[in-house]
Design a protein around this motif. Sequence first.
Motif, short mmCIF file in Angstrom:
data_model
loop_
_atom_site.label_atom_id
_atom_site.label_comp_id
_atom_site.label_asym_id
_atom_site.label_seq_id
_atom_site.Cartn_x
_atom_site.Cartn_y
_atom_site.Cartn_z
N PHE B 184 -23.50 -38.30 17.18
CA PHE B 184 -23.98 -37.96 15.81
C PHE B 184 -24.53 -39.44 15.50
O PHE B 184 -25.41 -39.45 14.91
CB PHE B 184 -22.54 -37.78 14.94
N ARG B 186 -26.06 -42.00 17.28
CA ARG B 186 -27.04 -41.99 17.65
C ARG B 186 -28.40 -41.41 17.24
O ARG B 186 -29.49 -41.75 17.16
CB ARG B 186 -26.91 -41.68 19.34
N ALA B 187 -27.94 -39.95 17.05
CA ALA B 187 -28.84 -38.98 16.50
C ALA B 187 -29.35 -39.49 15.03
O ALA B 187 -30.47 -39.40 14.52
CB ALA B 187 -28.43 -37.81 16.51
N GLU B 190 -31.62 -42.22 15.14
CA GLU B 190 -32.98 -41.96 15.45
C GLU B 190 -33.60 -40.99 14.21
O GLU B 190 -34.88 -41.43 13.93
CB GLU B 190 -32.92 -41.12 16.64
N ASN B 191 -33.04 -40.11 13.59
CA ASN B 191 -33.89 -39.30 12.40
C ASN B 191 -32.69 -38.48 11.84
O ASN B 191 -32.14 -37.54 11.96
CB ASN B 191 -34.47 -38.09 13.28
N ILE B 193 -32.67 -37.20 8.68
CA ILE B 193 -32.95 -36.07 8.08
C ILE B 193 -32.73 -34.83 8.95
O ILE B 193 -32.31 -33.67 8.58
CB ILE B 193 -34.29 -35.83 7.42
N ARG B 194 -33.24 -35.03 10.18
CA ARG B 194 -33.06 -33.90 11.18
C ARG B 194 -31.61 -33.49 11.46
O ARG B 194 -31.11 -32.64 11.50
CB ARG B 194 -33.54 -34.37 12.49
N VAL B 195 -30.75 -34.72 11.32
CA VAL B 195 -29.32 -34.38 11.41
C VAL B 195 -28.70 -33.61 10.37
O VAL B 195 -27.92 -32.49 10.71
CB VAL B 195 -28.54 -35.86 11.52
N ARG B 196 -29.11 -33.66 9.03
CA ARG B 196 -29.05 -32.84 8.07
C ARG B 196 -29.16 -31.48 8.32
O ARG B 196 -28.19 -30.64 7.80
CB ARG B 196 -29.63 -33.32 6.73
N PHE B 197 -30.31 -31.13 8.59
CA PHE B 197 -30.59 -29.86 8.99
C PHE B 197 -29.91 -29.25 10.32
O PHE B 197 -30.22 -28.20 10.74
CB PHE B 197 -32.17 -29.79 9.32
N THR B 202 -24.62 -36.09 6.10
CA THR B 202 -24.71 -37.47 6.65
C THR B 202 -24.35 -38.51 5.88
O THR B 202 -23.67 -39.66 6.19
CB THR B 202 -26.20 -37.65 6.95
#
Lengths: 256, 306
Positions: B184, B186-187, B190-191, B193-197, B202
């Motif tokens: 989580f 590392r992701a 990197e991005n 907003i993408r993790v939220r989706f 977050t």
Amino acid sequence: MSEHILATQGVSKAFDGLVATNNVTYGLFPGETAGIIGPNGAGKSTFFNLLTGYYPPDTGQVFYHGREITKLPAWDRVNLGLVRTFQLVSVFDTMTVLENMMLARMRQGGSYASKGRFFFGRARRKGLDDECFKALATMGLEGKAGTRTSDLSYGEKRELEIAIALSLNPQVLLLDEPFAGLSLVEIGNISEVIKKLKGKFTIAIVEHKISKLMDLVDRLSVINEGALVCSGEPREVICDPLVRECYWGKEDMVCY
Amino acid sequence: MLKRIEQSPPLTLLVVAAAFFVYGYSTSLFKITDFIIFTIFVLGFDMAYGQMGKLSFGHMLYYGAGSYGAGLCAIHVYPDPFLAILAGMIFGAALGLILGPVLVKLKGAAFALSNLAFNQLGYFLVLVPFAPVTGGEDGISLSFNSYGFIDFSDFNFRFYFYLACLLGVVFLYQRFTRAPYGIFLRATKENEIRVRFLGYNTQVFKVVTFVISTTLSGLAGALNALNLQFTNTSLIDPTRSVEVIFAALMGGAGNVLGAVMGGMAFMTIRQYLADYLVRWEMFLGIALLFIAFKLRKGLYGVLAKG
Ligand SMILES: Nc1ncnc2c1ncn2[C@@H]1O[C@H](COP(=O)(O)OP(=O)(O)OP(=O)(O)O)[C@@H](O)[C@H]1O
Ligand SMILES: [Mg+2]
């Protein structure tokens, strides 16, 4: 409105005075596969962003299963089954394909429910690995599990993104230009996958080329300059004079 | 080789322990205790910087909170050393919990400078308004109960106890980064907003990460208060925040061995170079320039390649 699974009521969004979404009232019926088309810059992605909580609308409301979700954060919507992909493929390049999938899966099973395991447990464990390989297999990516995602082709990344979306147990799946930047073979593959998914849950696909959607969707809507122009049976919609006008000279229009 | 060590937690613990043993016994346990404390601080800082990608210019605040937490607990509550350490960690954690929800929303320079601003504020608070409690510039001297061989005024005991603390922190750090939480982190780096989706809140997890960072910094501060047997404003001085940044950059962010090497290298320069060069800070400046231009990934980056 209540028969819609996902619906908007007069949503608008402007960026520095540019109205990207203009008073759109739209609804998706449970189980249908709907297409949304419109020329470049019409506001299709912005509309998806409003549906999924990327940002809130300036005015208007969003409903999911009849409940208002206008202000609900994106992550809560995902957990309610509202899942999307992005126009520009969006996966994590610095991680392996398997890790990308683990990120999506690891909070679905027990590991997220028990916070201890999320923070202290091992990421690699049999149950989760099996789940992830199975999810990757839906797009034929199980053989690439150990590959660094940055080494995938664009088409494979797109497939990975779709595999991830599917692994999130969607009730509504929103695909923003799933064919953009792909070869004809890849487009064919992804079309096949979507056809197989049809009916299992609600799907909405944004596309700006009409031809790719014609035999994929049950219903087609057209957005132009931020506004919903018309909506209906695909073959009727593309013959609508209003639609022909906004596409005129720009696109591969064929009136069937 | 470094990578192989990092990938095996038991090996990492062994190497870190061995490094401090060898260094301690070949120089002085008394001095190396300082190195250990500082390395814990670097690891705490690296939770925010290396793991979350957020560079703070004000981490001395959390370190200072730990020092004062330990000191005030010893004076006003009970002079038990372990209670004091716990109090220091609680102070660090509490500050992280209060400031975190606002701070973690900020990016880049805004995050760095807001931390600095709060550090400045904290420094002022202990220096002037709270001077009656904190002793202002002079600080407060402390003494702690001892129980048999558990005696914090004995540097031999401190060395072993602090080394055990460091190994505990290393263990935790590696546990986190190898758990689902590590993926989580590392992701998100990197991005986000993408993790939220993918369904992650977050914001909550970033606050948690920040609190882990401030708690470990508080632990380091508390250990230092026990080490020095006093606290004063130099332990919360914002201008010293640069030290931990420097060490993290020098060692290489985002992994245990980098943090440990950075901590050791920085302290070595500070301890031993200062004997030969009056203005050793200038040397640090030059070294920092060299790192910024040549060694982007720090010592770890160089050594892991070879
Ligand atoms: N974050 C933003 N800031 C400023 N303007 C934006 C932003 N997002 C979109 N726009 C503008 O809003 C309009 C609609 O953009 P949008 O991306 O929704 O179009 P689209 O229909 O998805 O187009 P495409 O087919 O190119 O993907 C465009 O003019 C775009 O420049
Ligand atoms: Mg778009």
